[in-house]
Design a protein around this motif. Structure first.
Motif, PDB file in Angstrom:
ATOM      1  N   GLU A   1       0.830  -1.203   0.000  1.00  0.00           N
ATOM      2  CA  GLU A   1       0.000   0.000   0.000  1.00  0.00           C
ATOM      3  C   GLU A   1       0.872   1.264   0.000  1.00  0.00           C
ATOM      4  OE1 GLU A   1      -2.661   0.656   3.279  1.00  0.00           O
ATOM      5  OE2 GLU A   1      -4.124   1.622   1.976  1.00  0.00           O
ATOM      6  N   THR A   2       1.996   1.197   0.717  1.00  0.00           N
ATOM      7  CA  THR A   2       2.916   2.342   0.741  1.00  0.00           C
ATOM      8  C   THR A   2       3.435   2.617  -0.671  1.00  0.00           C
ATOM      9  OG1 THR A   2       3.594   1.790   2.978  1.00  0.00           O
ATOM     10  CG2 THR A   2       5.077   3.213   1.752  1.00  0.00           C
ATOM     11  N   GLU A   3       3.785   1.541  -1.362  1.00  0.00           N
ATOM     12  CA  GLU A   3       4.283   1.689  -2.733  1.00  0.00           C
ATOM     13  C   GLU A   3       3.213   2.341  -3.612  1.00  0.00           C
ATOM     14  OE1 GLU A   3       5.594  -1.975  -4.497  1.00  0.00           O
ATOM     15  OE2 GLU A   3       6.145  -0.983  -6.364  1.00  0.00           O
ATOM     16  N   GLN A   4       2.013   1.807  -3.483  1.00  0.00           N
ATOM     17  CA  GLN A   4       0.905   2.288  -4.318  1.00  0.00           C
ATOM     18  C   GLN A   4       0.594   3.769  -4.035  1.00  0.00           C
ATOM     19  OE1 GLN A   4      -2.601  -0.038  -3.476  1.00  0.00           O
ATOM     20  NE2 GLN A   4      -3.849   1.644  -4.300  1.00  0.00           N
TER      21      GLN A   4
ATOM     22  N   VAL B   1       1.051  10.271  -4.969  1.00  0.00           N
ATOM     23  CA  VAL B   1       1.032  11.556  -4.281  1.00  0.00           C
ATOM     24  C   VAL B   1       2.282  12.402  -4.573  1.00  0.00           C
ATOM     25  CG1 VAL B   1      -0.450  10.708  -2.408  1.00  0.00           C
ATOM     26  CG2 VAL B   1       2.050  10.553  -2.192  1.00  0.00           C
ATOM     27  N   GLU B   2       2.207  13.674  -4.179  1.00  0.00           N
ATOM     28  CA  GLU B   2       3.363  14.569  -4.369  1.00  0.00           C
ATOM     29  C   GLU B   2       4.251  14.565  -3.127  1.00  0.00           C
ATOM     30  OE1 GLU B   2       1.449  18.333  -5.045  1.00  0.00           O
ATOM     31  OE2 GLU B   2       0.143  17.400  -6.509  1.00  0.00           O
ATOM     32  N   CYS B   3       3.642  14.244  -2.009  1.00  0.00           N
ATOM     33  CA  CYS B   3       4.409  14.220  -0.753  1.00  0.00           C
ATOM     34  C   CYS B   3       3.892  13.059   0.096  1.00  0.00           C
ATOM     35  CB  CYS B   3       4.195  15.549  -0.015  1.00  0.00           C
ATOM     36  SG  CYS B   3       4.808  15.542   1.671  1.00  0.00           S
ATOM     37  N   MET B   4       4.807  12.317   0.682  1.00  0.00           N
ATOM     38  CA  MET B   4       4.410  11.148   1.473  1.00  0.00           C
ATOM     39  C   MET B   4       4.961  11.304   2.891  1.00  0.00           C
ATOM     40  SD  MET B   4       2.992   8.094   0.729  1.00  0.00           S
ATOM     41  CE  MET B   4       2.625   6.753   1.850  1.00  0.00           C
ATOM     42  N   ILE B   5       4.104  11.088   3.868  1.00  0.00           N
ATOM     43  CA  ILE B   5       4.564  11.170   5.259  1.00  0.00           C
ATOM     44  C   ILE B   5       4.492   9.770   5.869  1.00  0.00           C
ATOM     45  CG2 ILE B   5       4.160  12.214   7.527  1.00  0.00           C
ATOM     46  CD1 ILE B   5       2.699  14.489   5.942  1.00  0.00           C
ATOM     47  N   ILE B   6       5.630   9.314   6.359  1.00  0.00           N
ATOM     48  CA  ILE B   6       5.666   8.012   7.024  1.00  0.00           C
ATOM     49  C   ILE B   6       5.720   8.284   8.524  1.00  0.00           C
ATOM     50  CG2 ILE B   6       6.910   5.828   7.295  1.00  0.00           C
ATOM     51  CD1 ILE B   6       5.890   6.214   4.415  1.00  0.00           C
TER      52      ILE B   6
ATOM     53  N   ASP C   1      11.863   3.757   3.007  1.00  0.00           N
ATOM     54  CA  ASP C   1      12.697   3.401   1.841  1.00  0.00           C
ATOM     55  C   ASP C   1      11.834   3.122   0.612  1.00  0.00           C
ATOM     56  OD1 ASP C   1      14.899   3.629   3.418  1.00  0.00           O
ATOM     57  OD2 ASP C   1      15.114   1.484   3.808  1.00  0.00           O
ATOM     58  N   ILE C   2      10.725   2.435   0.814  1.00  0.00           N
ATOM     59  CA  ILE C   2       9.834   2.106  -0.314  1.00  0.00           C
ATOM     60  C   ILE C   2       9.247   3.390  -0.899  1.00  0.00           C
ATOM     61  CG2 ILE C   2       7.590   1.022  -0.903  1.00  0.00           C
ATOM     62  CD1 ILE C   2       8.360  -1.199   1.152  1.00  0.00           C
ATOM     63  N   ALA C   3       8.767   4.269  -0.012  1.00  0.00           N
ATOM     64  CA  ALA C   3       8.155   5.525  -0.481  1.00  0.00           C
ATOM     65  C   ALA C   3       9.170   6.374  -1.239  1.00  0.00           C
ATOM     66  CB  ALA C   3       7.588   6.295   0.708  1.00  0.00           C
ATOM     67  N   LYS C   4      10.411   6.367  -0.758  1.00  0.00           N
ATOM     68  CA  LYS C   4      11.488   7.169  -1.358  1.00  0.00           C
ATOM     69  C   LYS C   4      11.722   6.805  -2.833  1.00  0.00           C
ATOM     70  CE  LYS C   4      14.381  10.190   0.488  1.00  0.00           C
ATOM     71  NZ  LYS C   4      14.085  11.513  -0.016  1.00  0.00           N
TER      72      LYS C   4
END
Ligand code: SF4
Length: 300
Positions: free
Chosen positions: A206-209, A214-219, A233-236
């Motif tokens: 889901e993080t990958e998807q 999105v333009e910005c992802m907050i983990i 790392d995945i989002a990056k």
């Protein structure tokens, strides 16, 4: 602006169970209650439990009477030491981790060389490797394959079991398995058990998807949480702007509110309140405090 919050965000079943049962134990006992290592890798949760009376200890030698084993599990020797010291253990090891311990013991008995793919110094891996016996090796990354092979050759065993830490990155695990199979060739009987937790797999997928959309992802998650770091790392890989935040204090909302589409995903030891707090802060900033309804928050 649109905020997409991952539906797999927040406490996994193992952490939920550990936190709920720890609270129950604290309330229902007059004894001193301790936890071997931090119950979850999240400062806010730990502080809340400590206020209720839970003490975190570093090793079993510090245990006094009633001691919690957290969801990650512990090495085999801890059970033996606790028993010899007369410590009452409250074992909250996640059933999925216990299952891996059982598999390791079973295959050790069947004379398999066991390769655990995991994160070095992670409490779960430290626990699991102790159930694998002498003839085992922990691979942290693809570079460790050669060393694992050398130890396998020394053992003279011809049967190999490959297992994984429950929160290991699935794609990395698959790559390591593929490389191992190529290296070992036909001379070995190889059995692979993908012991990565389903909750972890879904969260990573889901993080990958979301991070692709999105333009910005907050983990959101503890800085010492291995599964949270993996989500980062995945989002990056997919999103140019990724922030890792344990609480709202770690975020510069000014630099985030400029984006039109923001994703939020949280690690397995992150309470929902932390996600809600961050979401609310972004909305407040973006709306200038006005109650506007142009924000779509999807958890579906
Ligand atoms: S991530 Fe999976 S294996 Fe680990 S504690 Fe949570 S439910 Fe259990």
């Amino acid at each position: 602006m649109e905020i997409i919050i991952g539906k797999t965000s927040g406490f996994c079943a193992g952490v939920k169970n550990a936190v709920a049962n720890a609270e129950k134990e604290i309330q229902n006992t007059d004894k001193k209650i301790q936890c071997l290592g931090e119950l979850v890798h999240n400062k806010q949760v730990i502080q809340k439990l400590e206020k209720q009376g839970l003490e975190t200890i570093e090793n079993i030698e510090q245990a006094i009477e009633k001691t919690i084993i957290r969801a990650h599990g512990v090495p085999k020797e801890v059970y033996e030491k606790a028993h010899s010291k007369g410590i009452e253990l409250v074992d909250l090891t996640c059933p999925k981790v216990l299952k891996i311990h059982k598999i390791a013991e079973e295959y050790k008995e069947k004379n398999y060389f066991i390769i655990l793919v995991g994160v070095e110094n992670h409490p779960e891996s430290i626990g699991t490797i102790s159930f694998c016996g002498e003839n085992s090796y922990m691979i942290r990354d693809i570079e460790d394959i050669e060393k694992a092979y050398q130890k396998l050759e020394q053992s003279k065993l011809k049967k190999v079991l490959i297992i994984a830490q429950t929160t290991y990155n699935l794609k990395k695990f698959e790559k390591i398995v593929e490389e191992l199979k190529n290296l070992l060739g036909n001379g070995y009987e190889i059995e692979v058990k993908n012991t990565i937790c389903e909750a972890t797999r879904l969260r990573q997928e889901e993080t990958e998807q979301i991070s692709k959309e999105v333009e910005c992802m907050i983990i959101v998650g503890g800085k010492n949480s291995s599964n949270t770091k993996k989500l980062y790392d995945i989002a990056k890989i997919n999103c140019p702007k990724v922030e890792l935040a344990e609480t709202i204090d770690d975020l510069d909302i000014e630099t985030i509110k400029i984006f039109n589409k923001i994703g939020i995903m949280a690690g397995a030891s992150t309470p929902n309140e932390s996600v809600e707090e961050i979401k609310q802060a972004i909305l407040n900033e973006a709306t200038g405090g006005k109650d506007e309804t142009k924000y779509s928050i999807s958890r579906a």
